[in-house]
Design an enzyme around this catalytic site. Structure first.
Site, PDB file in Angstrom:
ATOM      1  N   ALA A 128       0.830  -1.208   0.000  1.00  0.00           N
ATOM      2  CA  ALA A 128       0.000   0.000   0.000  1.00  0.00           C
ATOM      3  C   ALA A 128       0.861   1.253   0.000  1.00  0.00           C
ATOM      4  O   ALA A 128       0.473   2.291   0.521  1.00  0.00           O
ATOM      5  CB  ALA A 128      -0.912   0.000   1.221  1.00  0.00           C
ATOM      6  N   ARG A 180      -3.696   9.375  -8.884  1.00  0.00           N
ATOM      7  CA  ARG A 180      -4.866   9.547  -9.766  1.00  0.00           C
ATOM      8  C   ARG A 180      -6.178   9.692  -8.995  1.00  0.00           C
ATOM      9  O   ARG A 180      -7.209  10.025  -9.573  1.00  0.00           O
ATOM     10  CB  ARG A 180      -4.938   8.379 -10.763  1.00  0.00           C
ATOM     11  CG  ARG A 180      -3.952   8.566 -11.903  1.00  0.00           C
ATOM     12  CD  ARG A 180      -4.084   7.459 -12.912  1.00  0.00           C
ATOM     13  NE  ARG A 180      -3.534   6.201 -12.405  1.00  0.00           N
ATOM     14  CZ  ARG A 180      -3.837   5.008 -12.900  1.00  0.00           C
ATOM     15  NH1 ARG A 180      -4.714   4.914 -13.883  1.00  0.00           N
ATOM     16  NH2 ARG A 180      -3.288   3.921 -12.411  1.00  0.00           N
ATOM     17  N   LYS A 194      -4.866   6.616  -0.845  1.00  0.00           N
ATOM     18  CA  LYS A 194      -5.852   5.866  -1.636  1.00  0.00           C
ATOM     19  C   LYS A 194      -6.527   4.740  -0.853  1.00  0.00           C
ATOM     20  O   LYS A 194      -7.748   4.599  -0.896  1.00  0.00           O
ATOM     21  CB  LYS A 194      -5.173   5.300  -2.886  1.00  0.00           C
ATOM     22  CG  LYS A 194      -6.088   4.431  -3.717  1.00  0.00           C
ATOM     23  CD  LYS A 194      -5.535   4.157  -5.082  1.00  0.00           C
ATOM     24  CE  LYS A 194      -4.470   3.114  -5.094  1.00  0.00           C
ATOM     25  NZ  LYS A 194      -4.057   2.764  -6.466  1.00  0.00           N
ATOM     26  N   GLY A 218       0.251  -7.467 -16.367  1.00  0.00           N
ATOM     27  CA  GLY A 218       1.318  -8.381 -16.730  1.00  0.00           C
ATOM     28  C   GLY A 218       0.701  -9.641 -17.330  1.00  0.00           C
ATOM     29  O   GLY A 218      -0.317 -10.138 -16.843  1.00  0.00           O
ATOM     30  N   TYR A 248     -37.367  15.580  16.836  1.00  0.00           N
ATOM     31  CA  TYR A 248     -35.932  15.400  17.033  1.00  0.00           C
ATOM     32  C   TYR A 248     -35.720  14.918  18.460  1.00  0.00           C
ATOM     33  O   TYR A 248     -36.059  15.620  19.419  1.00  0.00           O
ATOM     34  CB  TYR A 248     -35.146  16.702  16.815  1.00  0.00           C
ATOM     35  CG  TYR A 248     -33.713  16.537  17.266  1.00  0.00           C
ATOM     36  CD1 TYR A 248     -32.875  15.630  16.627  1.00  0.00           C
ATOM     37  CD2 TYR A 248     -33.216  17.240  18.356  1.00  0.00           C
ATOM     38  CE1 TYR A 248     -31.577  15.418  17.064  1.00  0.00           C
ATOM     39  CE2 TYR A 248     -31.909  17.035  18.802  1.00  0.00           C
ATOM     40  CZ  TYR A 248     -31.104  16.130  18.151  1.00  0.00           C
ATOM     41  OH  TYR A 248     -29.820  15.909  18.595  1.00  0.00           O
ATOM     42  N   ASN A 307     -45.175   7.602  24.585  1.00  0.00           N
ATOM     43  CA  ASN A 307     -45.698   8.117  23.321  1.00  0.00           C
ATOM     44  C   ASN A 307     -45.232   9.559  23.153  1.00  0.00           C
ATOM     45  O   ASN A 307     -45.525  10.412  23.986  1.00  0.00           O
ATOM     46  CB  ASN A 307     -47.225   8.043  23.336  1.00  0.00           C
ATOM     47  CG  ASN A 307     -47.801   8.274  21.944  1.00  0.00           C
ATOM     48  OD1 ASN A 307     -47.378   9.185  21.239  1.00  0.00           O
ATOM     49  ND2 ASN A 307     -48.759   7.458  21.546  1.00  0.00           N
TER      50      ASN A 307
HETATM   51  C1  UD1 Z   1       1.128  -5.014 -11.045  1.00  0.00           C
HETATM   52  C2  UD1 Z   1       1.864  -6.235 -11.600  1.00  0.00           C
HETATM   53  C3  UD1 Z   1       1.148  -6.701 -12.870  1.00  0.00           C
HETATM   54  C4  UD1 Z   1      -0.300  -7.025 -12.543  1.00  0.00           C
HETATM   55  C5  UD1 Z   1      -0.977  -5.828 -11.899  1.00  0.00           C
HETATM   56  C6  UD1 Z   1      -2.339  -6.227 -11.404  1.00  0.00           C
HETATM   57  C7  UD1 Z   1       4.181  -5.928 -11.038  1.00  0.00           C
HETATM   58  C8  UD1 Z   1       5.518  -5.530 -11.535  1.00  0.00           C
HETATM   59  N1  UD1 Z   1       3.204  -5.846 -11.915  1.00  0.00           N
HETATM   60  O1  UD1 Z   1       1.276  -3.980 -11.985  1.00  0.00           O
HETATM   61  O2  UD1 Z   1       1.775  -7.858 -13.379  1.00  0.00           O
HETATM   62  O3  UD1 Z   1      -0.990  -7.411 -13.730  1.00  0.00           O
HETATM   63  O4  UD1 Z   1      -0.227  -5.348 -10.779  1.00  0.00           O
HETATM   64  O5  UD1 Z   1      -3.015  -5.108 -10.943  1.00  0.00           O
HETATM   65  O6  UD1 Z   1       4.063  -6.292  -9.888  1.00  0.00           O
HETATM   66  N2  UD1 Z   1       3.329  -0.704  -4.680  1.00  0.00           N
HETATM   67  C9  UD1 Z   1       4.099  -0.419  -3.577  1.00  0.00           C
HETATM   68  N3  UD1 Z   1       5.381   0.023  -3.791  1.00  0.00           N
HETATM   69  C10 UD1 Z   1       5.895   0.171  -5.032  1.00  0.00           C
HETATM   70  C11 UD1 Z   1       5.077  -0.122  -6.144  1.00  0.00           C
HETATM   71  C12 UD1 Z   1       3.801  -0.560  -5.936  1.00  0.00           C
HETATM   72  O7  UD1 Z   1       3.660  -0.549  -2.441  1.00  0.00           O
HETATM   73  O8  UD1 Z   1       7.059   0.571  -5.127  1.00  0.00           O
HETATM   74  C13 UD1 Z   1       1.950  -1.174  -4.459  1.00  0.00           C
HETATM   75  C14 UD1 Z   1       0.920  -0.187  -4.982  1.00  0.00           C
HETATM   76  O9  UD1 Z   1       0.488   0.683  -3.947  1.00  0.00           O
HETATM   77  C15 UD1 Z   1      -0.197  -1.105  -5.447  1.00  0.00           C
HETATM   78  C16 UD1 Z   1       0.517  -2.394  -5.808  1.00  0.00           C
HETATM   79  O10 UD1 Z   1       1.781  -2.347  -5.196  1.00  0.00           O
HETATM   80  O11 UD1 Z   1      -1.101  -1.380  -4.412  1.00  0.00           O
HETATM   81  C17 UD1 Z   1       0.659  -2.616  -7.307  1.00  0.00           C
HETATM   82  O12 UD1 Z   1       1.417  -1.587  -7.867  1.00  0.00           O
HETATM   83  P1  UD1 Z   1       1.083  -0.983  -9.289  1.00  0.00           P
HETATM   84  O13 UD1 Z   1       2.040   0.110  -9.566  1.00  0.00           O
HETATM   85  O14 UD1 Z   1      -0.356  -0.701  -9.414  1.00  0.00           O
HETATM   86  O15 UD1 Z   1       1.443  -2.222 -10.229  1.00  0.00           O
HETATM   87  P2  UD1 Z   1       0.952  -2.419 -11.709  1.00  0.00           P
HETATM   88  O16 UD1 Z   1       1.859  -1.642 -12.592  1.00  0.00           O
HETATM   89  O17 UD1 Z   1      -0.485  -2.196 -11.829  1.00  0.00           O
END
Ligand code: UD1
Ligand code: MG
Length: 454
Positions: free
Chosen positions: A18, A24, A31, A147, A356, A367
């Site tokens: 997290a 965004r 978030k 991925g 109220y 009542n």
């Molecule tokens: C990731 C997967 C992808 C998969 C997708 C599914 C990888 C490299 N890719 O991509 O294969 O299909 O999720 O939704 O894992 N986060 C951290 N620290 C970081 C980066 C991310 O805590 O340095 C957390 C984010 O807060 C998020 C989660 O990891 O909750 C996923 O990160 P995000 O950047 O959304 O990965 P995707 O590029 O979507």
């Protein structure tokens, strides 16, 4: 059951990522704290984990995410200093797993619709196949952002290729990584250490563990889950979509549990709403967090409830608002345009119209007449009103708190009650009426005199 990787009882730790900034969302609030069905997104994820009885749950946050750290208690938090990829984030999470031996499941904090059944499917897959890593696979409508899962000729997982690094042929693959991964804990550390950031995003991809594991001769497998289970929330549009799907789920659960929802699509529930059997909920009812509704209750159309308990057989609404800290006793009636706040309404009491009632106790069978108001706030302090059992409060009464109306007492309509009323007493606190004989006729004649001459 034996305590081995082949057993669903094998020790488990969960690492929930997290640390992403969630830019965004365009929000001051991290978030994962945005609520879905009255609960922060992250709480949905940790609840799904908790159902698997893990030994530890670690949430990985970014520096400064104090509010998230507070929410996570009693689970642990690890801080990822810089968001440089999911692989690095899991490394940060592992710092809180010292001394733990068992399987490690990695999840994302922004997938609030994940269910414990889906997580269990990964555990079962690992138990059945002995794979060192099991990945949650799904088939999204649009695979663009995910991925791709590359399978070998035997249908085993060979690699995960991120979209930006995929060849045109690989991009045609529909089976994608949902983000949840289950690792044999013993292999996780060395794999994480081997990950490099030689990719399009210059990040440490957790997904590289698959290729690395296969190169070491380890087996990797896919457990398929629904797209809903891995739906990630990145924008408020996706937040609304997740809310919609969660509401559908909660309505269905309520109905299967024995409640009638006259128009389910217009009833909003919270993740922790407890609803008994033979409850009827009319259209356009909003139920916030912390609501308990006992058997045979009827909540009529257009009601709003939050942190209240409604006991068996009570009738609420239409158009009632029950605010935090209230209890509606068995068989009590709360009618239209009635607001109740921090009030206990006794068994069989009636507050049927336009009232109220705040910071109050209303005794059994009392009542409360139409338009009764508890004046509970003097601009500085809140004070309590006590209405005894069987008391009768006439319409349009103001009860100036702190004040007590004794058991069985009567209050005349239109009274402003500022002193206690002893039990079985009548209190009337309004100016006496005087009738002026013939006044209206004389007034009319005076006003219309000579009008016919014009
Ligand atoms: C990731 C997967 C992808 C998969 C997708 C599914 C990888 C490299 N890719 O991509 O294969 O299909 O999720 O939704 O894992 N986060 C951290 N620290 C970081 C980066 C991310 O805590 O340095 C957390 C984010 O807060 C998020 C989660 O990891 O909750 C996923 O990160 P995000 O950047 O959304 O990965 P995707 O590029 O979507
Ligand atoms: Mg993502």
């Amino acid at each position: 059951m034996t305590d081995t990787a082949q057993s669903p009882m094998y020790p488990l730790a969960c690492i929930v990522l997290a640390a992403g900034q969630g830019t965004r969302m365009r929000s001051e609030l991290p978030k994962v704290l945005h609520p879905i069905a009255g609960l922060p997104m992250l709480r949905h994820v940790t609840n799904a984990c908790a159902a698997l009885a893990p030994e530890r749950v670690v949430v990985v946050v970014a520096p400064g995410m104090k509010a998230v750290q507070e929410l996570v208690v009693p689970h642990r938090c690890a801080i990822q200093q810089e968001a440089c990829g999911t692989g690095d984030a899991v490394k940060a999470g592992r710092s809180e797993l010292k001394g733990f031996v068992g399987d490690v499941m990695v999840l994302f904090g922004d997938t609030p619709l994940v269910t414990s059944e889906a997580l269990l499917a990964l555990r079962q897959k690992r138990a059945a196949t002995g794979a060192a890593i099991v990945v949650a696979g799904f088939t999204p409508v649009d695979p663009a952002a995910y991925g791709r899962l590359i399978l070998d000729n035997d249908g085993r997982l060979e690699a995960i290729v991120e979209t930006n690094d995929a060849t045109p042929e690989q991009r045609l693959i529909r089976l994608c990584n949902g983000g949840i991964m289950l690792f044999d804990g013993a292999t996780l550390g060395p794999l994480l250490d081997a990950i490099k950031d030689d990719n399009a995003k210059k990040e440490f991809y957790l997904t590289d563990c698959i290729g690395l594991a296969r190169a070491q001769g380890l087996n990797c497998a896919v457990a398929e889950v629904s797209a809903e289970n891995v739906l990630g929330v990145n924008t408020r549009v996706e937040l609304a979509e997740a809310e919609r799907l969660m509401q559908q789920r909660l309505r269905r659960q309520a109905m299967l549990g024995g409640a009638t929802l006259t128009d389910p699509d217009t009833v909003y529930l919270a993740a922790d709403t407890k609803i008994g059997r033979d409850v009827v909920i009319g259209p356009n009812v909003v139920i916030g967090a912390g609501v308990e509704i006992a058997d045979n209750v009827e909540i009529r159309a257009f009601c709003h409830l939050e942190q209240v308990r409604v006991e068996a057989g009570a009738i609420v609404g239409p158009f009632a608002r029950l605010r935090p800290g209230s209890v509606v006793g068995a068989g009590a009636h709360i009618g239209n345009f009635v607001e109740i706040k921090n009030a206990e309404v006794g068994k069989g009491a009636k507050i049927n119209h336009l009232s109220y009632i705040g910071d109050a106790f209303v005794g059994p069978k009392a009542n409360i007449g139409a338009g009764t108001i508890t004046c509970n706030y003097d601009g500085f302090l809140k004070s309590r009103t006590h209405v005894g059992a069987g008391a009768f409060i006439g319409s349009h009464t103001s009860l100036i708190a702190p004040v007590t109306v004794g058991d069985g007492a009567y209050v005349g309509a239109g009274s402003v009650i500022s002193m206690d009323v002893p039990a079985d007493t009548l209190a009337v606190a309004r100016s006496r009426q005087s009738n002026i004989d013939g006044w209206a006729r004389r007034y009319r004649e005076q006003k219309t005199r000579g009008a016919g001459d014009k």
